[in-house]
Design an enzyme around this catalytic site. Sequence first.
Site, PDB file in Angstrom:
ATOM      1  CE1 TYR A  89     -10.867  -1.507   9.827  1.00 24.54           C
ATOM      2  CE2 TYR A  89     -12.755  -2.614   8.819  1.00 24.54           C
ATOM      3  CZ  TYR A  89     -11.869  -1.549   8.870  1.00 24.54           C
ATOM      4  OH  TYR A  89     -11.974  -0.533   7.954  1.00 24.54           O
TER       5      TYR A  89
ATOM      6  CB  THR B 189      -4.648   5.680   0.762  1.00 25.58           C
ATOM      7  OG1 THR B 189      -3.761   6.778   0.565  1.00 25.58           O
ATOM      8  CG2 THR B 189      -3.927   4.553   1.467  1.00 25.58           C
ATOM      9  CE1 TYR B 190     -10.988   8.503  -4.728  1.00 28.60           C
ATOM     10  CE2 TYR B 190     -12.198   8.990  -2.722  1.00 28.60           C
ATOM     11  CZ  TYR B 190     -12.071   9.074  -4.094  1.00 28.60           C
ATOM     12  OH  TYR B 190     -13.035   9.698  -4.834  1.00 28.60           O
TER      13      TYR B 190
ATOM     14  CD  GLU C  96      -2.533   1.533   2.555  1.00 30.37           C
ATOM     15  OE1 GLU C  96      -3.551   0.866   2.770  1.00 30.37           O
ATOM     16  OE2 GLU C  96      -2.087   2.390   3.352  1.00 30.37           O
TER      17      GLU C  96
ATOM     18  CD  GLN D 136      -6.399  -1.058  10.364  1.00 29.63           C
ATOM     19  OE1 GLN D 136      -5.370  -0.995   9.695  1.00 29.63           O
ATOM     20  NE2 GLN D 136      -7.265  -0.069  10.473  1.00 29.63           N
TER      21      GLN D 136
ATOM     22  NE  ARG E 125     -17.615   4.728   7.862  1.00 24.73           N
ATOM     23  CZ  ARG E 125     -17.693   4.522   9.164  1.00 24.73           C
ATOM     24  NH1 ARG E 125     -18.758   3.971   9.692  1.00 24.73           N
ATOM     25  NH2 ARG E 125     -16.701   4.861   9.951  1.00 24.73           N
ATOM     26  N   GLY E 126     -14.471   5.074   4.791  1.00 26.95           N
ATOM     27  CA  GLY E 126     -13.746   6.269   5.225  1.00 26.95           C
ATOM     28  C   GLY E 126     -14.349   6.763   6.528  1.00 26.95           C
ATOM     29  CG  ASP E 127     -12.650   6.681  10.035  1.00 32.30           C
ATOM     30  OD1 ASP E 127     -13.606   5.883  10.172  1.00 32.30           O
ATOM     31  OD2 ASP E 127     -11.465   6.354  10.181  1.00 32.30           O
TER      32      ASP E 127
HETATM   33  P1  FAD Z   1     -17.693  -0.460   6.780  1.00 35.52           P
HETATM   34  O1  FAD Z   1     -17.596  -1.727   6.037  1.00 35.52           O
HETATM   35  O2  FAD Z   1     -18.888   0.390   6.574  1.00 35.52           O
HETATM   36  O3  FAD Z   1     -17.553  -0.793   8.343  1.00 35.52           O
HETATM   37  C1  FAD Z   1     -17.610   0.258   9.298  1.00 35.52           C
HETATM   38  C2  FAD Z   1     -18.512  -0.166  10.478  1.00 35.52           C
HETATM   39  O4  FAD Z   1     -19.861  -0.329  10.011  1.00 35.52           O
HETATM   40  C3  FAD Z   1     -18.122  -1.518  11.083  1.00 35.52           C
HETATM   41  O5  FAD Z   1     -18.331  -1.439  12.470  1.00 35.52           O
HETATM   42  C4  FAD Z   1     -19.095  -2.517  10.442  1.00 35.52           C
HETATM   43  O6  FAD Z   1     -19.351  -3.619  11.292  1.00 35.52           O
HETATM   44  C5  FAD Z   1     -20.338  -1.655  10.265  1.00 35.52           C
HETATM   45  N1  FAD Z   1     -21.142  -2.046   9.095  1.00 35.52           N
HETATM   46  C6  FAD Z   1     -20.696  -2.489   7.881  1.00 35.52           C
HETATM   47  N2  FAD Z   1     -21.741  -2.715   7.058  1.00 35.52           N
HETATM   48  C7  FAD Z   1     -22.871  -2.401   7.752  1.00 35.52           C
HETATM   49  C8  FAD Z   1     -24.253  -2.416   7.429  1.00 35.52           C
HETATM   50  N3  FAD Z   1     -24.673  -2.816   6.221  1.00 35.52           N
HETATM   51  N4  FAD Z   1     -25.142  -2.012   8.393  1.00 35.52           N
HETATM   52  C9  FAD Z   1     -24.711  -1.600   9.616  1.00 35.52           C
HETATM   53  N5  FAD Z   1     -23.398  -1.573   9.977  1.00 35.52           N
HETATM   54  C10 FAD Z   1     -22.495  -1.966   9.056  1.00 35.52           C
HETATM   55  N6  FAD Z   1      -9.669   5.206   4.933  1.00 35.52           N
HETATM   56  C11 FAD Z   1      -9.558   6.237   4.049  1.00 35.52           C
HETATM   57  O7  FAD Z   1     -10.084   7.327   4.282  1.00 35.52           O
HETATM   58  N7  FAD Z   1      -8.862   6.083   2.869  1.00 35.52           N
HETATM   59  C12 FAD Z   1      -8.249   4.913   2.531  1.00 35.52           C
HETATM   60  O8  FAD Z   1      -7.637   4.815   1.462  1.00 35.52           O
HETATM   61  C13 FAD Z   1      -8.342   3.817   3.455  1.00 35.52           C
HETATM   62  N8  FAD Z   1      -7.773   2.611   3.167  1.00 35.52           N
HETATM   63  C14 FAD Z   1      -7.938   1.550   4.031  1.00 35.52           C
HETATM   64  C15 FAD Z   1      -7.408   0.295   3.684  1.00 35.52           C
HETATM   65  C16 FAD Z   1      -7.576  -0.804   4.536  1.00 35.52           C
HETATM   66  C17 FAD Z   1      -6.995  -2.152   4.127  1.00 35.52           C
HETATM   67  C18 FAD Z   1      -8.274  -0.650   5.768  1.00 35.52           C
HETATM   68  C19 FAD Z   1      -8.448  -1.822   6.699  1.00 35.52           C
HETATM   69  C20 FAD Z   1      -8.810   0.595   6.112  1.00 35.52           C
HETATM   70  C21 FAD Z   1      -8.666   1.699   5.253  1.00 35.52           C
HETATM   71  N9  FAD Z   1      -9.205   2.952   5.546  1.00 35.52           N
HETATM   72  C22 FAD Z   1      -9.086   4.007   4.666  1.00 35.52           C
HETATM   73  C23 FAD Z   1      -9.925   3.174   6.832  1.00 35.52           C
HETATM   74  C24 FAD Z   1     -11.450   2.932   6.715  1.00 35.52           C
HETATM   75  O9  FAD Z   1     -12.024   3.884   5.851  1.00 35.52           O
HETATM   76  C25 FAD Z   1     -12.030   3.071   8.130  1.00 35.52           C
HETATM   77  O10 FAD Z   1     -11.570   1.999   8.930  1.00 35.52           O
HETATM   78  C26 FAD Z   1     -13.544   3.203   8.228  1.00 35.52           C
HETATM   79  O11 FAD Z   1     -13.852   3.548   9.589  1.00 35.52           O
HETATM   80  C27 FAD Z   1     -14.340   1.942   7.912  1.00 35.52           C
HETATM   81  O12 FAD Z   1     -14.291   1.637   6.596  1.00 35.52           O
HETATM   82  P2  FAD Z   1     -14.935   0.243   6.059  1.00 35.52           P
HETATM   83  O13 FAD Z   1     -14.836   0.283   4.600  1.00 35.52           O
HETATM   84  O14 FAD Z   1     -14.376  -0.894   6.790  1.00 35.52           O
HETATM   85  O15 FAD Z   1     -16.473   0.496   6.522  1.00 35.52           O
END
Ligand code: FAD
Length: 283
Positions: A145, A47-48, A16, A176, A106-108
């Site tokens: 995660y 990343t994005y 990455e 993660q 999703r992103g934070d």
């Molecule tokens: P989700 O899959 O939406 O999960 C987030 C939370 O929502 C979890 O608690 C999950 O259990 C819950 N959830 C999931 N689906 C549902 C549903 N249908 N209904 C209710 N709850 C649900 N961030 C960036 O800004 N840019 C990046 O480039 C970036 N790259 C990353 C690469 C990796 C490999 C990892 C592990 C993380 C990365 N992140 C990045 C961080 C990531 O955006 C954050 O961890 C964010 O908080 C969650 O993203 P997610 O895609 O896992 O979200």
Amino acid sequence: MNHTSIFSSASGISFEIFPPKKWESFPNLYETLDALKELHPSFISCTYGAGGSNSKKTAEIVSYIQNQLGIEGIAHLTCAALTKDSFLSTIRAFQEKGIHNVLALRGDKPADMSEEAFAGREYKHPSELIPTLKEAGFTVAGACYPEKHFEAATMEEDIHFLKHKVEQGADFLISQLFFDNEIFYRFLEMCERAGIDVPIEAGIMPITSAKMIGTTINLSGASVPKAMADLLARYQDSPEDMRKAGIDYAITQIRELRERGVDGIHIYTMNHADVARDICAAL
Ligand code: FAD
């Protein structure tokens, strides 16, 4: 293109990287990418920004990886600030640049977005993007995660939604970072029991300076096992020794993971090709 080609490299290692803040720094990043190419990764992901701020940079970099280096490039894509129109125009822009792999995230909450706007966002979770991405011909990865996403009430709940991500079409998952392999093995067992049957890449972050660890833990929530804590205590005042010990720790982690037959190793390089090179040379 499908996910089997992503895993075709014999190295079983992927990297990455992140876009530089300034466009003027692109030549340096391209040098880093040229050096990473020599390590024969199965793919390199970029990343994005959670608010989409660097989407053009991500597209430019992944296009370089895919078209100039001839390596599979994966563009991260976060949905926190996407509307339907901006989603469709972003994936069209990716396609025009020959990009065909996306890590859907999703992103934070972006710093400049209000709590209300974040709560009312159009796409709540990346699983909502996946069917459209698949229809458009993308290979799609999702994040997972091993120590649970910080918002999930329980590991079971997190895995339940992870399974939904896979059912929506995620071809493989990238984890993660973690420092304790036992945690990852337990996570793999839980995924297997839940019927999640796509490849899961293990995320490894080499800790090469004492100051890296605080930020890393804050951002990832990874727990620090005693062996890592001991190493930090011993070498925190000696940057050269700390770098070497951090790389050795990552190498040991990767060796054990490979002996267990994990699907792949994803190294968070922090744009340090020299660290990736030292790890790959030892492996
Ligand atoms: P989700 O899959 O939406 O999960 C987030 C939370 O929502 C979890 O608690 C999950 O259990 C819950 N959830 C999931 N689906 C549902 C549903 N249908 N209904 C209710 N709850 C649900 N961030 C960036 O800004 N840019 C990046 O480039 C970036 N790259 C990353 C690469 C990796 C490999 C990892 C592990 C993380 C990365 N992140 C990045 C961080 C990531 O955006 C954050 O961890 C964010 O908080 C969650 O993203 P997610 O895609 O896992 O979200």
